[in-house]
Design a protein around this motif. Structure first.
Motif, PDB file in Angstrom:
ATOM      1  N   GLY A  35      34.735  17.737-120.401  1.00 26.00           N
ATOM      2  CA  GLY A  35      33.961  18.134-121.575  1.00 26.00           C
ATOM      3  C   GLY A  35      34.820  18.615-122.715  1.00 26.00           C
ATOM      4  N   PHE A  37      34.668  21.479-125.778  1.00 28.78           N
ATOM      5  CA  PHE A  37      34.047  22.697-126.263  1.00 28.78           C
ATOM      6  C   PHE A  37      34.761  23.102-127.550  1.00 28.78           C
ATOM      7  N   ARG A  47      29.433  24.368-126.339  1.00 31.07           N
ATOM      8  CA  ARG A  47      29.578  23.099-125.624  1.00 31.07           C
ATOM      9  C   ARG A  47      29.293  21.980-126.614  1.00 31.07           C
ATOM     10  N   THR A  50      29.932  16.459-123.206  1.00 33.30           N
ATOM     11  CA  THR A  50      30.451  16.373-121.847  1.00 33.30           C
ATOM     12  C   THR A  50      30.153  15.006-121.263  1.00 33.30           C
TER      13      THR A  50
END
Length: 120
Positions: A35, A37, A47, A50
């Motif tokens: 992912g 971020f 976030r 992902t």
């Protein structure tokens, strides 16, 4: 265990594009969800996008849907974030992360981050 190194950040004008890369070490890269971020000054970590271990499932924050695309290349032990139509509010440190669980869950492994700055 996976070790992660981000690259590709920089300064870009609003409306421009950047492509972030995350290089992973470790033979089990293909087993990890991955992912991206980000964290802007004074704000909580967010976030952004992902991707599941097999690349089939993805998630995008509402703020980046339609502008950012996450992808991974298991053969190259790499993950990417193509960022188009960048906005000043996209300015943040972007982190690559890896998880042995669901790509929607918690992440155990983190890179050092790469700065993205979007000027207006």
């Amino acid at each position: 265990q996976v070790q992660l190194v981000e690259s590709g950040g920089g300064l870009v004008q609003a409306g421009g594009s950047l492509r972030l890369s995350c290089a992973a070490s470790g033979r089990t890269f293909g087993n990890y969800a991955m992912g991206w971020f980000r964290q802007a000054p004074g704000k909580d970590r967010e976030r952004v996008a992902t991707i599941s271990w097999n690349g089939i499932s993805t998630y995008y924050a509402d703020s980046v849907k339609g502008r950012f695309t996450i992808s991974r290349d298991v053969a190259k032990n790499s993950m990417y974030l193509q960022m188009n139509s960048l906005k000043p509010e996209d300015t943040a440190v972007y982190y690559c992360a890896g998880s042995r669980g669901s790509h929607l869950g918690e992440y155990e492994y983190w890179g050092q981050g790469t700065q993205v700055t979007v000027s207006s």
